[in-house]
Design a protein around this motif. Structure first.
Motif, PDB file in Angstrom:
ATOM      1  N   GLU A  92       0.824  -1.212   0.000  1.00 32.05           N
ATOM      2  CA  GLU A  92       0.000   0.000   0.000  1.00 32.05           C
ATOM      3  C   GLU A  92       0.856   1.259   0.000  1.00 32.05           C
ATOM      4  O   GLU A  92       0.551   2.244  -0.676  1.00 32.05           O
ATOM      5  CB  GLU A  92      -0.909  -0.010   1.236  1.00 32.05           C
ATOM      6  CG  GLU A  92      -1.772   1.221   1.408  1.00 32.05           C
ATOM      7  CD  GLU A  92      -2.522   1.195   2.730  1.00 32.05           C
ATOM      8  OE1 GLU A  92      -2.686   2.283   3.322  1.00 32.05           O
ATOM      9  OE2 GLU A  92      -2.926   0.108   3.172  1.00 32.05           O
ATOM     10  N   LEU A  93       1.970   1.223   0.731  1.00 33.18           N
ATOM     11  CA  LEU A  93       2.794   2.424   0.897  1.00 33.18           C
ATOM     12  C   LEU A  93       3.740   2.678  -0.278  1.00 33.18           C
ATOM     13  O   LEU A  93       4.010   3.830  -0.610  1.00 33.18           O
ATOM     14  CB  LEU A  93       3.623   2.322   2.185  1.00 33.18           C
ATOM     15  CG  LEU A  93       2.850   2.292   3.507  1.00 33.18           C
ATOM     16  CD1 LEU A  93       3.808   2.080   4.668  1.00 33.18           C
ATOM     17  CD2 LEU A  93       2.055   3.587   3.705  1.00 33.18           C
ATOM     18  N   ALA A  94       4.245   1.615  -0.905  1.00 28.40           N
ATOM     19  CA  ALA A  94       5.358   1.820  -1.833  1.00 28.40           C
ATOM     20  C   ALA A  94       5.207   1.159  -3.194  1.00 28.40           C
ATOM     21  O   ALA A  94       6.085   1.314  -4.039  1.00 28.40           O
ATOM     22  CB  ALA A  94       6.662   1.332  -1.190  1.00 28.40           C
ATOM     23  N   ILE A 121       9.848   4.805   0.246  1.00 28.30           N
ATOM     24  CA  ILE A 121       9.448   4.826   1.649  1.00 28.30           C
ATOM     25  C   ILE A 121       9.983   6.123   2.240  1.00 28.30           C
ATOM     26  O   ILE A 121      11.195   6.297   2.373  1.00 28.30           O
ATOM     27  CB  ILE A 121      10.020   3.619   2.432  1.00 28.30           C
ATOM     28  CG1 ILE A 121       9.486   2.302   1.873  1.00 28.30           C
ATOM     29  CG2 ILE A 121       9.688   3.730   3.913  1.00 28.30           C
ATOM     30  CD1 ILE A 121       8.020   2.058   2.110  1.00 28.30           C
ATOM     31  N   ASP A 169       6.852   9.729   6.387  1.00 24.12           N
ATOM     32  CA  ASP A 169       5.464   9.419   6.748  1.00 24.12           C
ATOM     33  C   ASP A 169       5.207   7.917   6.664  1.00 24.12           C
ATOM     34  O   ASP A 169       4.573   7.325   7.548  1.00 24.12           O
ATOM     35  CB  ASP A 169       4.497  10.151   5.813  1.00 24.12           C
ATOM     36  CG  ASP A 169       4.306  11.604   6.201  1.00 24.12           C
ATOM     37  OD1 ASP A 169       4.771  11.976   7.292  1.00 24.12           O
ATOM     38  OD2 ASP A 169       3.705  12.364   5.427  1.00 24.12           O
ATOM     39  N   ASP A 170       5.687   7.297   5.588  1.00 22.11           N
ATOM     40  CA  ASP A 170       5.542   5.847   5.446  1.00 22.11           C
ATOM     41  C   ASP A 170       6.240   5.122   6.593  1.00 22.11           C
ATOM     42  O   ASP A 170       5.717   4.149   7.148  1.00 22.11           O
ATOM     43  CB  ASP A 170       6.140   5.372   4.118  1.00 22.11           C
ATOM     44  CG  ASP A 170       5.428   5.954   2.906  1.00 22.11           C
ATOM     45  OD1 ASP A 170       4.231   6.276   3.028  1.00 22.11           O
ATOM     46  OD2 ASP A 170       6.076   6.093   1.855  1.00 22.11           O
ATOM     47  N   TRP A 171       7.418   5.615   6.939  1.00 24.16           N
ATOM     48  CA  TRP A 171       8.202   4.966   7.992  1.00 24.16           C
ATOM     49  C   TRP A 171       7.479   5.028   9.337  1.00 24.16           C
ATOM     50  O   TRP A 171       7.520   4.058  10.116  1.00 24.16           O
ATOM     51  CB  TRP A 171       9.579   5.597   8.099  1.00 24.16           C
ATOM     52  CG  TRP A 171      10.453   4.891   9.097  1.00 24.16           C
ATOM     53  CD1 TRP A 171      10.756   5.273  10.363  1.00 24.16           C
ATOM     54  CD2 TRP A 171      11.127   3.648   8.887  1.00 24.16           C
ATOM     55  NE1 TRP A 171      11.572   4.356  10.964  1.00 24.16           N
ATOM     56  CE2 TRP A 171      11.815   3.347  10.080  1.00 24.16           C
ATOM     57  CE3 TRP A 171      11.213   2.766   7.809  1.00 24.16           C
ATOM     58  CZ2 TRP A 171      12.590   2.196  10.223  1.00 24.16           C
ATOM     59  CZ3 TRP A 171      11.977   1.628   7.957  1.00 24.16           C
ATOM     60  CH2 TRP A 171      12.654   1.346   9.155  1.00 24.16           C
ATOM     61  N   LYS A 197       4.317   4.918   9.790  1.00 26.61           N
ATOM     62  CA  LYS A 197       3.263   3.892   9.746  1.00 26.61           C
ATOM     63  C   LYS A 197       3.864   2.502   9.920  1.00 26.61           C
ATOM     64  O   LYS A 197       3.292   1.645  10.608  1.00 26.61           O
ATOM     65  CB  LYS A 197       2.508   3.986   8.422  1.00 26.61           C
ATOM     66  CG  LYS A 197       1.713   5.278   8.269  1.00 26.61           C
ATOM     67  CD  LYS A 197       1.111   5.405   6.874  1.00 26.61           C
ATOM     68  CE  LYS A 197       0.410   6.754   6.725  1.00 26.61           C
ATOM     69  NZ  LYS A 197      -0.089   6.970   5.346  1.00 26.61           N
ATOM     70  N   LYS A 256       6.755  12.975   1.113  1.00 26.10           N
ATOM     71  CA  LYS A 256       5.408  13.537   0.960  1.00 26.10           C
ATOM     72  C   LYS A 256       5.177  14.755   1.849  1.00 26.10           C
ATOM     73  O   LYS A 256       4.374  15.627   1.526  1.00 26.10           O
ATOM     74  CB  LYS A 256       4.358  12.464   1.282  1.00 26.10           C
ATOM     75  CG  LYS A 256       4.332  11.284   0.326  1.00 26.10           C
ATOM     76  CD  LYS A 256       3.229  10.305   0.705  1.00 26.10           C
ATOM     77  CE  LYS A 256       3.234   9.060  -0.169  1.00 26.10           C
ATOM     78  NZ  LYS A 256       4.367   8.154   0.168  1.00 26.10           N
TER      79      LYS A 256
END
Length: 493
Positions: A37-39, A45, A48-50, A52, A291
């Motif tokens: 979903e994230l990448a 990554i 913000d992804d990290w 999560k 992001k």
């Protein structure tokens, strides 16, 4: 232990092991779904992804212990798992990590408040200067950001970030801070270059007019020589680790203009000013891939934007690129070397086209996410090709719908442009390197004047000397002529 008891014990142990494995596999499957979903789309990554990912791991720590060193997440172990996970997918993806394990960036914002700057936010103006600054700063995450007022000194602004943005007249709100009759560029550039930390970026808004304490009777060439001397003193080895972005803006100017010879004239019209952004090489690259900072980094969307130029030593960007196998612009014959999947960089059995007598290749490149003006990126004259046989870049064009065929889609990935490479012949196997060179763009010369006693809407007194001095320092600390990125390929006959 009797045979029957041993059988029951073994069966129970197997059930327990399967249950444990099932629980672990269940968490891994959820983790894999989160990573997809994230990448899966942007192959990145970011911070913000990290956050999560870290939140998921902490919630499932008991069952995902392999990602921990004691109570702390093992960043390298997680990154390795993510890389392996996406390499094993079809198509395989190479993941970029941006700002991982790092902190949110703090911003130091410096506003030049000299006599020549206040007319940009005059009540008689159109408000474009203030609008651009507010738009830019409002696009930053709300972290521990600081404001400084600079002229004869670098002074902390006491009212805070939010108060600064809400003030109807930013120069009235900063009145009385420092001496506006003189701008100490040496101190200002020393602060933004040498005192910007690893988790910080610095932003300076200035008219970039270099001045000394008493300009009356001073030969302009002496001022220009002093400006370059200042850059030599400030821009030393630290430039290897720091990048500097110069953004040329244009806003309404209504008020007194102070020329180099201390003459003053009233000017009502447009005038250039500049936004300078400084940070580590990694943080400058992070601005266009994280992001949290992408909205801030859209400088071309600011009201009054004209041009930009990024100072750096070498190789700050690593764009995706791949040779295409089936494109209308291709001439000649070749085949990809074995072992390559979705990115083709090495080709074999290269032969000239029987009809045209030459070879043309289509190279897909992602030119997105760079703090480089579009006109500079797409000008073939700004690239150098290193090869045994002469290779020229015939054209750089945006990818169109006709390029996105089912057969080519996996090689295009996130590419935005196609480079058409042309060869008349290929005599032997060779490595090919394409570099986007980092050179002072033509707009710098066009935006500079040696005499500002006649004011205009386009030029800045002595700009080219100041920026040339900065460029010389970057060039001196690079390995040869600076370049933004390099594309490496191998051609075999």
């Amino acid at each position: 232990m009797r045979k029957g008891m041993r059988t029951v014990f073994c069966a129970s142990l197997c059930v327990l092991m399967l249950a444990t494995a099932s629980c672990g596999n269940g968490q891994k499957k959820e983790f894999n779904r989160l990573l997809t979903e994230l990448a899966a789309d942007d192959a990145t990554i970011d911070s913000d992804d990290w956050s999560k990912i870290a939140g998921f791991l902490d919630s499932n720590k008991a069952r995902l212990k392999e990602f921990y060193d004691g109570d702390r997440i093992n960043v390298d172990a997680v990154k390795e798992y993510i890389e392996d996970f996406f390499e094993g997918r079809r198509p395989a993806r190479e993941i970029k990590f941006v700002g991982i394990g790092g902190k949110p960036l703090k911003v130091k914002f410096y506003l030049e408040r000299s006599g020549s700057m206040t007319a940009y936010d005059s009540p008689a103006g159109d408000g474009s200067f203030k609008a651009a600054i507010v738009q830019m700063l409002n696009n930053l995450p709300d972290n521990d950001n600081r404001i400084y007022v600079v002229n004869s000194n670098v002074n902390a602004y006491p009212q805070g970030f939010r108060k600064f943005l809400s003030d109807p007249n930013i120069f009235e709100a900063t009145k009385g801070i420092g001496d506006p009759s003189y701008t100490d560029f040496g101190a200002i550039f020393d602060n933004i270059l040498n005192k910007t930390g690893d988790d910080e970026i610095s932003i300076l808004v200035t008219d970039m007019i270099y001045s000394t304490r008493n300009m009356a009777g001073v030969n302009p060439q002496k001022v220009f020589a002093e400006a370059q001397g200042m850059t030599n003193a400030v821009f030393k080895s630290e430039v290897r680790n720091k990048s500097m972005l110069i953004i040329k803006m244009n806003g309404s100017f209504n008020g007194p203009y102070y020329a180099y010879n201390n003459s003053v004239r009233q000017y009502n019209g447009r005038r250039p000013y500049y936004i300078v952004v400084v940070g580590s090489n990694d943080n400058i690259a992070r601005l266009t891939t994280d992001k949290s900072y992408i909205p801030f980094a859209r400088f071309a969307d600011l009201r009054g934007y004209e041009d930009m130029y990024l100072f750096e030593t070498d190789d700050v960007y690593e764009p995706y690129y791949s040779i295409l196998l089936n494109n209308p612009d291709i001439r000649g014959r070749f085949q990809p070397e074995r072992g390559q999947s979705t990115q083709i960089t090495d080709i074999d059995n290269v032969e000239v086209d029987r009809n045209s007598g030459d070879i043309r290749l289509a190279l897909a490149v992602n030119l997105d996410g760079m703090l480089i003006d579009e006109d500079y990126l797409t000008d073939a004259a700004n690239y150098e090709v290193e090869s045994d046989d002469k290779i020229t870049i015939r054209e750089i064009r945006k990818i169109s719908d006709k390029d996105v065929t089912p057969a080519e889609k996996k090689y295009l990935d996130k590419a935005t442009h196609i480079f058409i490479l042309e060869m008349k012949e290929m005599k032997n196997d060779q490595e090919v390197r394409i570099k986007l060179m980092n050179r002072l763009p033509a707009w710098v010369e066009a935006s500079s004047n040696d005499d500002d006693t006649s004011v205009d809407a386009r030029t800045t007194f002595g700009l080219k000397y100041l920026l040339q001095g900065i460029y010389n320092s970057y060039r001196k600390n690079s390995e040869g002529e600076p370049y933004y990125f390099e594309l490496k390929m191998k051609f075999k006959d």
